[in-house]
Scaffold this active site. Sequence first.
Site, PDB file in Angstrom:
ATOM      1  N   HIS A  72       1.645   2.120  -3.489  1.00  0.00           N
ATOM      2  CA  HIS A  72       0.559   2.930  -4.061  1.00  0.00           C
ATOM      3  C   HIS A  72       0.663   4.371  -3.553  1.00  0.00           C
ATOM      4  O   HIS A  72       0.475   5.330  -4.310  1.00  0.00           O
ATOM      5  CB  HIS A  72      -0.802   2.376  -3.635  1.00  0.00           C
TER       6      HIS A  72
ATOM      7  N   GLU B  36       0.824  -1.209   0.000  1.00  0.00           N
ATOM      8  CA  GLU B  36       0.000   0.000   0.000  1.00  0.00           C
ATOM      9  C   GLU B  36       0.857   1.258   0.000  1.00  0.00           C
ATOM     10  O   GLU B  36       0.457   2.286  -0.573  1.00  0.00           O
ATOM     11  CB  GLU B  36      -0.960  -0.012   1.196  1.00  0.00           C
TER      12      GLU B  36
END
Length: 687
Positions: free
Chosen positions: A478, A475
């Site tokens: 991202h 994550e």
Amino acid sequence: MTQHSQTATAANPFFRPWTTPFGIAPFGEIAIDDYRPAFDSALAEHRAEIEVIATQAEAPSFANTIDALEKAGHALDRLCGVFFNIASSDADEAIQAIQRDMAPILAQHGNAISLDVRLFARVKALHDARASLGISPEQIRVLEKTYKNFVRAGAELGDEAKQRMRAVTERLATLGTQFAQNVLKDEATWTLQLAEADLEGLPDYLVSALHQAASDRGLDGAVMTLGRSMVEPFLAVSPRRDLREKVFKAWVRRGEMGGATDNTAIVAETVALRIERARLLGYPTFAAFKLDDTMAKTPDAVRSLLDRVWVRAKDRVGEEREALAEVARTEGMNDKIEPWDWRFYAEKVRQQRHALDEAELKPYFQLDRMIAAAFDVATRLFGVTFERRHDVPVYHPDVRAYQVSRGGKPIGLFLGDYFARPTKRSGAWMSAFRSQEKLSGEVLPIIVNVMNFAKPPEGKPALLSFDDARTLFHEFGHGLHGLLSDVTYPLLSGTSVARDFVEFPSQLYEHWLARPEVLSRFAVHAETGAVMPLGLIDRLIAARNFNQGFATVEYTSSALVDMAFHSLEGAEGLDPIAFEHQELARIGMPDGMVMRHRTPHFAHVFSGDGYSAGYYSYMWSEVLDADGFAAFEETGDVFDTALAQRLGDFVYSAGNIRDPLEAYIAFRGREPDPQALLIKRGLAKVA
């Protein structure tokens, strides 16, 4: 306007500039009653801005049409950035009610813009003349994406078809919202009270988490919940087969528990409406429609990759099951391996083969140390630094805020929301409260990573599994894609790229976690302070492909079922659960296994269009990440400066300013090698 209305308007934070650090929302000042008036005002403002663009007398120009469209809707964007992040991360019943009300209204608003013949005529005129406009490559990209978005929304349809498209998309928005809320409710309300005898044989970290989960819900003792960060470790270590079965069956039946939260009918209607939407646009199936705007391009290309991996994974999973059954027999369990047995006996096999015990590993993966590791990798690769900011308003006390800087200059704000709670949907994700752009000035991004790790008792460190730590790195990959974005136009910012390319930066980032250069600095024992021994690091790395057949089958079966649903040409009488079973039987789903995400709670696919006909994207991107990290390994330095520079320039900072394959080649120097995926997963040998 009455005096009361004036007072209410003045008090509403959405009706004034925000003077907070980074211009973040003043969360503590926002009341639930502020949202609906803010939506009404922001929608009206956006409609007025669009009307000015559509009715102006001047001939279409890039500035008065494309730039104007990109600048319009600032108030609505600001509001949606706050509301929908809260709806995912900290939603109570009042927030959910507003979300249900707004879903069709926002869809209707989007349709009014996308299906406006006046707007489309201006965009089309510019698109037709794009070669002679004298605009930059980034502007050409924006123009082409804008034009394609209008077409894919139905701008070229006749009046009757447009009316039907409006109805379909508005209904789909309502269904997706309800689907997600149903899953959240099942996860938030299901608990299993555990007696002290039920906790025997569990490691201390899990016992603490179970007690904390009870405390968070105002209950005594220990309770099991349906959060993945609780379920997976419980299934791996609980010696109570009866409890493992009870937990597993509840876990896989989220969204299929009957009553008001059952998603079966929602899935059937969603599939039917998606088929109709695709047909209206001239595509034979919804998969053909969705994939037309991706790297893969066609369903056949997707199936070619998935089938190639599926065959290898099934062979491997058969070998893995035999190993589990052998261990089970030595312990007196002669029944066949059921889905609730797999993780339990796999953990025993892993201990035997690699001398790895989750209870031994977890103390080395402290949450705070893993956050520091993710930050340090970003510093070494991209020259960015992170500073904790305690003066930044946050939407929940658990949220942490960090200023992100490069060369001493702030480039964004990063929020980390790491712990599970009943008001948060399950899983892990990255989102933006505000995306980077330069069209309206130097707009810095505000990016959030959301996890669902088990919260530790007060004063104790949060301990992660290695998979949890890998999720954190994923994550954050991202997050960096959003934070490092350096483009002019909002439409191209950050993660606004093809669905089967967006997972490349995140999955690539995972690789650095498993490197000795990182583990030897940040994997520090929570109690002794000792660094993870090199021998343990070696065993951990050697075991990275352990149980990979199981993991690959879990994932690939979900991707294949997603593609099967969205390759249907008709959905009359569709029974989603029966269809799922039939498709798994057709592909030969191995005994003792289920999909990673069963249909009734497959939020990636049915809570919105994001990953619909697109769950394969993780594997498509894995071809890129496996091949891309090999480039670093080939240099002999996984922090190679020149390669990191290209990675930053052409991937993390570039948004969607060029075709994703062109971006990859600019970084790597050639097209990706699909064999790298099989090698990474241990399903093929290095030549």
